[in-house]
Design a protein around this motif. Structure first.
Motif, PDB file in Angstrom:
ATOM      1  N   HIS A  70      -2.059  -4.477   4.562  1.00  0.00           N
ATOM      2  CA  HIS A  70      -1.380  -5.729   4.236  1.00  0.00           C
ATOM      3  C   HIS A  70      -2.389  -6.878   4.206  1.00  0.00           C
ATOM      4  O   HIS A  70      -2.427  -7.673   3.262  1.00  0.00           O
ATOM      5  CB  HIS A  70      -0.266  -5.984   5.265  1.00  0.00           C
ATOM      6  N   LEU A 116       4.374  -9.260   2.814  1.00  0.00           N
ATOM      7  CA  LEU A 116       4.756  -8.016   3.474  1.00  0.00           C
ATOM      8  C   LEU A 116       5.920  -7.328   2.771  1.00  0.00           C
ATOM      9  O   LEU A 116       5.984  -6.096   2.703  1.00  0.00           O
ATOM     10  CB  LEU A 116       5.087  -8.278   4.947  1.00  0.00           C
ATOM     11  N   PHE A 172       5.472  -4.318   0.513  1.00  0.00           N
ATOM     12  CA  PHE A 172       5.193  -2.991   1.057  1.00  0.00           C
ATOM     13  C   PHE A 172       6.461  -2.168   1.238  1.00  0.00           C
ATOM     14  O   PHE A 172       6.401  -0.996   1.565  1.00  0.00           O
ATOM     15  CB  PHE A 172       4.426  -3.097   2.380  1.00  0.00           C
TER      16      PHE A 172
END
Length: 116
Positions: free
Chosen positions: A45, A52, A55
């Motif tokens: 990350h 985030l 992801f």
């Protein structure tokens, strides 16, 4: 280069084919068999520079079943990393890790620009 994917995913198959056509060597890791750890995810990350939320596999069944669209905004980053580390099917794929470069998802143009 580490290529983290789900072998049955059509996008992962396209990315794998692209890497092979470009003659790039990589180590393949099945995200379902060997889920990324919270520490790996934190590192990726940081290197990716992405939010985030990128992801998370937002189109996946597990994401929808867990109603994460509503829950994520209330969770801390630590909680989100811990959740991602519980099941590879929650993680957006493929992920390509090449030193300090981390690419999430396969966009041919982006991969072309950043890898070649």
């Amino acid at each position: 280069m580490l290529f983290v994917c789900y072998p049955k995913c059509s996008t992962c198959m396209k990315a794998k084919k692209w890497l092979e056509e470009k003659g790039m060597e990589y180590e393949l890791r099945d995200i379902k068999a060997e889920n990324p750890t919270a520490e790996e995810l934190k590192d990726w990350h940081r290197k990716s520079g992405l939010p985030l939320k990128r992801f998370f596999n937002t189109s996946g069944n597990l994401y929808k079943e867990m109603k994460l669209k509503d829950r994520l905004p209330e969770m801390s980053e630590e909680e989100q990393f811990a959740l991602l580390a519980t099941d590879g099917m929650l993680v957006k794929r493929p992920i390509l890790v090449d030193g300090e470069k981390v690419l999430v998802g396969f966009r041919e143009k982006e991969w072309e620009e950043k890898l070649i």
